[in-house]
Design a protein around this motif. Structure first.
Motif, mmCIF file in Angstrom:
data_model
loop_
_atom_site.group_PDB
_atom_site.id
_atom_site.type_symbol
_atom_site.label_atom_id
_atom_site.label_comp_id
_atom_site.label_asym_id
_atom_site.label_seq_id
_atom_site.Cartn_x
_atom_site.Cartn_y
_atom_site.Cartn_z
ATOM 1 N N LEU A 1 0.862 -1.182 0.000
ATOM 2 C CA LEU A 1 0.000 0.000 0.000
ATOM 3 C C LEU A 1 0.891 1.222 0.000
ATOM 4 C CD1 LEU A 1 -1.622 -2.348 1.718
ATOM 5 C CD2 LEU A 1 -3.235 -0.480 2.075
ATOM 6 N N GLU A 2 1.056 1.855 -1.159
ATOM 7 C CA GLU A 2 1.896 3.034 -1.276
ATOM 8 C C GLU A 2 1.172 4.244 -0.702
ATOM 9 O OE1 GLU A 2 4.905 3.181 -2.292
ATOM 10 O OE2 GLU A 2 5.236 1.237 -3.248
ATOM 11 N N LYS A 3 1.763 4.844 0.310
ATOM 12 C CA LYS A 3 1.218 6.033 0.966
ATOM 13 C C LYS A 3 -0.166 5.792 1.552
ATOM 14 C CE LYS A 3 3.921 9.442 -1.565
ATOM 15 N NZ LYS A 3 3.894 10.687 -2.357
ATOM 16 N N GLY A 4 -0.600 4.549 1.641
ATOM 17 C CA GLY A 4 -1.861 4.235 2.284
ATOM 18 C C GLY A 4 -3.074 4.597 1.454
ATOM 19 N N ALA A 5 -3.088 5.800 0.880
ATOM 20 C CA ALA A 5 -4.267 6.297 0.180
ATOM 21 C C ALA A 5 -4.283 5.871 -1.275
ATOM 22 C CB ALA A 5 -4.313 7.819 0.287
ATOM 23 N N GLU A 6 -3.903 4.644 -1.545
ATOM 24 C CA GLU A 6 -3.942 4.090 -2.887
ATOM 25 C C GLU A 6 -4.362 2.630 -2.795
ATOM 26 O OE1 GLU A 6 -0.176 4.501 -4.765
ATOM 27 O OE2 GLU A 6 -0.022 6.659 -4.410
ATOM 28 N N ASP A 7 -4.828 2.087 -3.909
ATOM 29 C CA ASP A 7 -5.097 0.655 -3.938
ATOM 30 C C ASP A 7 -3.790 -0.093 -3.728
ATOM 31 O OD1 ASP A 7 -7.806 0.709 -4.385
ATOM 32 O OD2 ASP A 7 -7.596 0.824 -6.550
ATOM 33 N N PRO A 8 -3.831 -1.203 -2.979
ATOM 34 C CA PRO A 8 -2.623 -2.024 -2.919
ATOM 35 C C PRO A 8 -2.329 -2.588 -4.298
ATOM 36 C CG PRO A 8 -4.486 -3.189 -1.973
ATOM 37 C CD PRO A 8 -4.950 -1.796 -2.240
ATOM 38 N N SER A 9 -1.059 -2.732 -4.625
ATOM 39 C CA SER A 9 -0.699 -3.322 -5.910
ATOM 40 C C SER A 9 -1.197 -4.754 -5.961
ATOM 41 C CB SER A 9 0.822 -3.287 -6.085
ATOM 42 O OG SER A 9 1.441 -4.003 -5.030
ATOM 43 N N ASN A 10 -1.283 -5.308 -7.148
ATOM 44 C CA ASN A 10 -1.699 -6.694 -7.260
ATOM 45 C C ASN A 10 -0.799 -7.540 -6.378
ATOM 46 O OD1 ASN A 10 -3.716 -6.154 -9.133
ATOM 47 N ND2 ASN A 10 -2.281 -6.295 -10.858
ATOM 48 N N PRO A 11 -1.379 -8.365 -5.511
ATOM 49 C CA PRO A 11 -0.548 -9.132 -4.580
ATOM 50 C C PRO A 11 0.500 -9.963 -5.315
ATOM 51 C CG PRO A 11 -2.877 -9.331 -4.022
ATOM 52 C CD PRO A 11 -2.821 -8.649 -5.348
ATOM 53 N N LYS A 12 1.737 -9.892 -4.826
ATOM 54 C CA LYS A 12 2.801 -10.712 -5.401
ATOM 55 C C LYS A 12 2.722 -12.110 -4.795
ATOM 56 C CE LYS A 12 6.091 -6.854 -5.861
ATOM 57 N NZ LYS A 12 5.331 -5.803 -5.163
ATOM 58 N N ASN A 13 2.771 -13.111 -5.627
ATOM 59 C CA ASN A 13 2.765 -14.490 -5.160
ATOM 60 C C ASN A 13 4.186 -14.845 -4.725
ATOM 61 O OD1 ASN A 13 2.923 -17.398 -5.038
ATOM 62 N ND2 ASN A 13 1.009 -17.473 -6.189
ATOM 63 N N LEU A 14 4.425 -14.878 -3.412
ATOM 64 C CA LEU A 14 5.772 -15.104 -2.903
ATOM 65 C C LEU A 14 6.219 -16.545 -3.091
ATOM 66 C CD1 LEU A 14 5.500 -12.961 0.346
ATOM 67 C CD2 LEU A 14 6.868 -12.432 -1.675
ATOM 68 N N ASN A 15 5.295 -17.483 -3.140
ATOM 69 C CA ASN A 15 5.679 -18.872 -3.392
ATOM 70 C C ASN A 15 6.347 -19.006 -4.744
ATOM 71 O OD1 ASN A 15 3.776 -19.015 -1.180
ATOM 72 N ND2 ASN A 15 3.737 -21.227 -1.501
ATOM 73 N N GLU A 16 5.801 -18.311 -5.747
ATOM 74 C CA GLU A 16 6.398 -18.351 -7.083
ATOM 75 C C GLU A 16 7.677 -17.533 -7.128
ATOM 76 O OE1 GLU A 16 3.412 -16.956 -9.717
ATOM 77 O OE2 GLU A 16 2.116 -18.728 -9.488
ATOM 78 N N GLU A 17 7.652 -16.363 -6.507
ATOM 79 C CA GLU A 17 8.790 -15.451 -6.563
ATOM 80 C C GLU A 17 10.012 -16.014 -5.840
ATOM 81 O OE1 GLU A 17 8.873 -10.670 -6.389
ATOM 82 O OE2 GLU A 17 8.398 -11.636 -4.492
ATOM 83 N N LEU A 18 9.777 -16.719 -4.722
ATOM 84 C CA LEU A 18 10.876 -17.230 -3.907
ATOM 85 C C LEU A 18 11.057 -18.743 -4.034
ATOM 86 C CD1 LEU A 18 10.254 -15.156 -0.644
ATOM 87 C CD2 LEU A 18 12.009 -14.771 -2.366
#
Length: 378
Positions: free
Chosen positions: A56-73
């Motif tokens: 959540l950038e600066k709180g007053a924005e939509d959160p970015s599409n959730p990153k799938n950490l299982n795939e990323e890591l």
């Protein structure tokens, strides 16, 4: 995902106050910090989970599409040991032969690929189980079966350097030890059965190290206290009815006082510490309610979640709300709270909310999965 709903409420009665000005400025500019929520979802109802990073950038924005950490890591194992320490998110699993680690820096989003550390080769003649992971080091306890000693051991998996500090049998602290890192310091709390308190209980100590070198700096006797929280250089220690805060680098007491809310460690806990404030949490029917203790004035203020309850239109009743985690950004006195609740259709919903000290809900958004961790990145 429901869009982030800004629920700014005009503070008519406080329109001329500094608090109101600050709230209006946040409404216009967004929160001066970034929040990351780590959420999780069970895979086919098993004890294996998929983890997601919600920014959540600066709180007053939509959160970015959730990153799938299982795939990323490349989380192919059952990683029960999930922690956020300083800015490092780590996933860890152990067996007798190997320790598996996957690490991500939440400030930079830099990734260390999943690695496997051989326990038997790392610390010969020892059973090694790392407890914390910071930077490229894993730090934990090992028992040397040849010398019959417990060791606090640091292993740098990039440089393949091992450092150990030996303890006697009476200083192992099994079942009661605390190992934590704050800033450049590692604090290890333990019981010493060779030194007894007046009531016959073993004495309690905290050894303070530089975690990068495992150089011990000092030992502090904390007998009589139930537990401690470190936010370097501050150390907050609690016991029934009272607690104190010291600067452990100078040994100076910053605050010491009584509070009738400090009943027991399972009902009240302490957190982040700033120049004159400390985050507190007090148990309620909803879970732990965050608050701020100003130890310059001795006043404690808790964040009222009534506005949050009223904003959830599909909440059957207030007893259906559960607070999962909370953090407080002390400089601006804003609480970040994750929660879950049953809807009127008997479905689970999850979310994260920003609340100011005047009980105003500043922002509220739904999350797709169970919110397990909160990280505030200033």
């Amino acid at each position: 995902m429901r869009k982030l709903q800004l629920l700014f409420i005009s503070l008519v009665a406080l329109s001329c106050s500094n608090d109101s000005d600050e709230t209006e400025q946040i409404a216009e500019m967004g929160f001066p910090f970034k929040v990351t929520v780590i959420s999780s979802q069970s895979i086919d109802g098993t004890d294996t989970y998929t983890y997601f990073q919600n920014d959540l950038e600066k709180g007053a924005e939509d959160p970015s599409n959730p990153k799938n950490l299982n795939e990323e890591l490349n989380l192919t194992n059952k990683f029960q040991g999930v922690k956020i320490l300083n800015e490092y998110l780590s996933f860890q699993s152990n067996n007798l032969e190997e320790t598996y680690l996957a690490i991500k820096n939440l400030n930079t989003n830099g990734i260390d690929k999943t690695i496997a550390i051989s326990n038997t080769e790392t610390v010969p003649d020892s059973n090694y189980t790392p407890s914390v992971t910071v930077g490229s080091k894993t730090i934990g306890f090992s028992y040397n079966s040849v010398e019959n000693q417990w060791n606090l051991t640091s292993y740098d998996y990039k440089s393949n350097v091992i450092k150990s500090s030996a303890y006697t049998e009476n200083q192992q602290g099994l079942g009661s030890s605390t190992l934590t890192i704050s800033g450049k310091y590692l604090l290890y709390g333990y019981l010493d059965y060779d030194q007894r308190q007046d009531n016959g209980e073993p004495s309690k100590f905290i050894d303070i190290y530089e975690w990068s070198t495992l150089t011990i700096l000092k030992t502090i006797n904390v007998s009589g206290y139930l537990f401690f929280v470190a936010d370097a250089p501050n150390l907050a220690m609690q016991k029934n009815g009272s607690f104190k805060i010291i600067d452990f680098t100078t040994n100076k007491t910053r605050y010491e006082g009584n509070n009738n809310l400090l009943i027991a460690s399972d009902q009240f806990n302490l957190g982040t510490i700033s120049s004159s404030k400390i985050r507190v949490n007090n148990r309620s029917t909803y879970g732990y309610i965050p608050g701020i203790l100003n130890f310059s004035t001795g006043e404690t203020t808790y964040f009222d979640i009534q506005n949050l309850i009223e904003s959830l239109t599909d909440l059957p009743g207030p007893t259906n709300l559960d607070i999962i985690r909370s953090e407080v950004e002390l400089q601006n006195e804003i609480a970040v709270i994750t929660y879950q609740y049953y809807t009127t259709s008997d479905e689970y919903k999850y979310g994260v909310v920003f609340v100011d000290k005047n009980a105003t809900v500043l922002a509220n958004t739904e999350l797709q999965n169970f919110p397990s961790f909160i990280y505030i990145n200033k």
